[in-house]
Design a protein around this motif. Structure first.
Motif, short mmCIF file in Angstrom:
data_model
loop_
_atom_site.label_atom_id
_atom_site.label_comp_id
_atom_site.label_asym_id
_atom_site.label_seq_id
_atom_site.Cartn_x
_atom_site.Cartn_y
_atom_site.Cartn_z
N ALA A 1 -5.61 8.54 -7.40
CA ALA A 1 -4.25 8.43 -7.02
C ALA A 1 -3.56 7.59 -7.75
N TRP A 2 -4.50 6.53 -8.11
CA TRP A 2 -3.57 5.28 -9.18
C TRP A 2 -3.08 5.77 -10.49
N PHE B 1 0.48 4.58 -1.93
CA PHE B 1 -0.75 5.43 -1.79
C PHE B 1 -0.11 6.54 -0.87
N ILE C 1 -5.13 9.92 2.37
CA ILE C 1 -5.25 8.82 1.27
C ILE C 1 -6.49 8.64 0.57
N ILE C 2 -7.71 8.39 1.43
CA ILE C 2 -8.97 8.25 0.76
C ILE C 2 -9.37 9.25 -0.21
N CYS D 1 0.74 -1.20 -0.18
CA CYS D 1 -0.10 0.04 -0.06
C CYS D 1 0.81 1.35 -0.06
N THR E 1 -7.44 17.04 -1.56
CA THR E 1 -6.61 16.17 -0.52
C THR E 1 -6.20 16.80 0.50
N ASN F 1 -7.56 11.03 -1.96
CA ASN F 1 -6.42 10.98 -3.09
C ASN F 1 -6.84 9.90 -3.96
N LEU F 2 -7.25 8.83 -3.51
CA LEU F 2 -7.89 7.79 -4.21
C LEU F 2 -9.04 7.90 -4.82
#
Length: 442
Positions: free
Chosen positions: A430-431, A131, A422-423, A128, A381, A425-426
């Motif tokens: 983010a990927w 991330f 993190i959330i 992870c 973010t 950004n996803l």
């Protein structure tokens, strides 16, 4: 061309006198952490004075051993970076709460289970790491800085409603220590300039002694030497449900170790391979915590305050922190040194800590300065991370009505802000962004 490990500042072998002085600077900047953590835990559990003194020594000993391990490394364990280990404030309080709800043997068992849990979860966590781009790590460091400043400001002035709250003498000592640190950094260059944190603390300590705020009368009372005791609370009891809060915290601790490893890479100029170096840091935390749990301490983790010392002084050698580790172990064995560290008044230690912790915020701002904040994803973010991270810091107990398991995460500003970053950004894709492996100095 010579290999990086032979030429980089992180691997520089300084003269012995510089190792001693710079190492002492690290020791004094973190000495309050073991003492404060143990005393808070001791008061919550009403431990006898003899046990409290023993636990302080054991904590210094494990912090020293862990610091040497992180600085020098042993195979796949240890970051081989200038890290210093401390007893985490949050796990120390969790240890005390578990002991209050059950008993000390169960709390010791929870610490052992958590130390082993690091090893089980690490392979999953390592997958992870993508991330944790700069915007996440930068927000994390900024929140760590604000959180620590708030805590140590309370150590300087005390808590509202308590006797002696915001005494002018305490504020004066803290401000004097800060001003002295800045003055040394401004007026001197070379070695003296790099010792600004240490010299500022020394000046503040002498001022406190001259004012009668520091007593050395009990320095040589009692035994001179002591040794850590194996399983001081007796044979541990293992209860997974009782250990759950500490197990949850271990994941938060791994996220913090990720940010700290990246931050040390940034400030030392060492290129960080997060898939190799972050697991090494976490394994170092896990092994130090396991040793500590067998000696009666809670989790032992990498120290954010000493990252601030590296940033402030620009002394990057890991052999300096390894020397600090040796000093910490000597403090643990030679009791008067521990008493001397404990005798330094809280306002002086707090004044030193405030400026060091502020430098952690500077590191976060520096990382965020390399982020494209014109991009909507990065904007939201960072904004969401600051909202969720600053809320429990600025409004303590804001989540008091929530279940205890949620309070552990939501009530920790660093944890809440990092998870939010993190959330979000996803959510914003983010990927498709550069993985964290790109977050390294050039």
């Amino acid at each position: 061309m010579k290999a990086e490990s032979a030429t980089h500042d992180v691997d520089a072998r300084l003269p012995a006198w510089q190792l001693a002085l710079f190492g002492l600077q690290h020791v004094l900047s973190m000495a309050a952490s073991p003492v404060t953590a143990v005393f808070l835990m001791s008061r919550m559990l009403s431990l006898p004075a003899e046990m409290t003194v023993h636990l302080i020594g054991a904590t210094f000993f494990v912090c020293g051993a862990g610091t040497i391990l992180q600085s020098l490394g042993a195979g796949p364990v240890g970051a081989r970076l200038p890290f210093v280990m401390v007893p985490g404030g949050a796990p120390a309080m969790l240890f005390a709460v578990i002991a209050m709800q059950t008993d000390l043997r169960t709390a010791a068992g929870a610490a052992i289970l958590t130390s082993l849990f690091y090893w089980i979860v690490l392979p999953v966590f390592a997958r992870c790491l993508r991330f944790f781009p700069r915007v996440v790590v930068g927000a994390m460091l900024l929140l760590v800085s604000v959180s620590l400043i708030r805590i140590y400001a309370g150590i300087v002035v005390g808590q509202p409603g308590t006797p002696g709250f915001a005494r002018p003498e305490a504020l004066g000592l803290a401000l004097l220590t800060i001003v002295a640190t800045l003055a040394v950094a401004r007026l001197f260059k070379g070695t003296l300039g790099r010792l600004a944190v240490l010299l500022g603390l020394v000046i503040g300590t002498f001022a406190a002694w001259a004012m009668g705020s520091m007593s050395l009368s009990g320095l040589w009372s009692g035994p001179l030497f002591t040794w850590p005791m194996l399983l001081p609370f007796g044979m541990p009891r293992f209860d997974v449900l009782a250990a759950l809060p500490m197990l949850i915290f271990s994941v938060i601790s791994m996220a913090e170790a990720t940010g700290q490893t990246v931050a040390v890479g940034e400030i030392t100029g060492r290129k960080i391979d997060v898939r190799r170096d972050v697991p090494r840091t976490i394994r170092g935390d896990a092994l130090a915590s396991l040793i500590g749990s067998l000696l009666g301490t809670s989790l032992i983790i990498t120290s954010a305050e000493n990252i601030g010392v590296v940033q402030t002084t620009r002394v990057r050698s890991r052999y300096v922190t390894a020397t600090a580790g040796v000093m910490l172990m000597l403090i643990a064995l030679f009791v008067p040194l521990g008493r001397l560290a404990y005798a330094i008044p809280a306002p002086v230690v707090g004044g030193t800590a405030l400026i060091v912790f502020a430098m952690i915020g500077v590191m976060g701002i520096n990382l965020l300065g390399k982020v494209d904040l014109q991009a909507r994803g990065n904007q939201y973010t960072l904004a969401a991370a600051l909202v969720m991270g600053l809320l429990p810091i600025l409004v303590p107990n804001v989540y008091a009505a929530l279940p205890g398991s949620l309070q552990i995460v939501m009530g920790n500003g660093m944890a809440a802000g990092t998870l939010t970053a993190i959330i979000v950004n996803l959510i914003f894709g983010a990927w498709r962004l550069a993985p964290v492996e790109k977050v390294q100095s050039t």
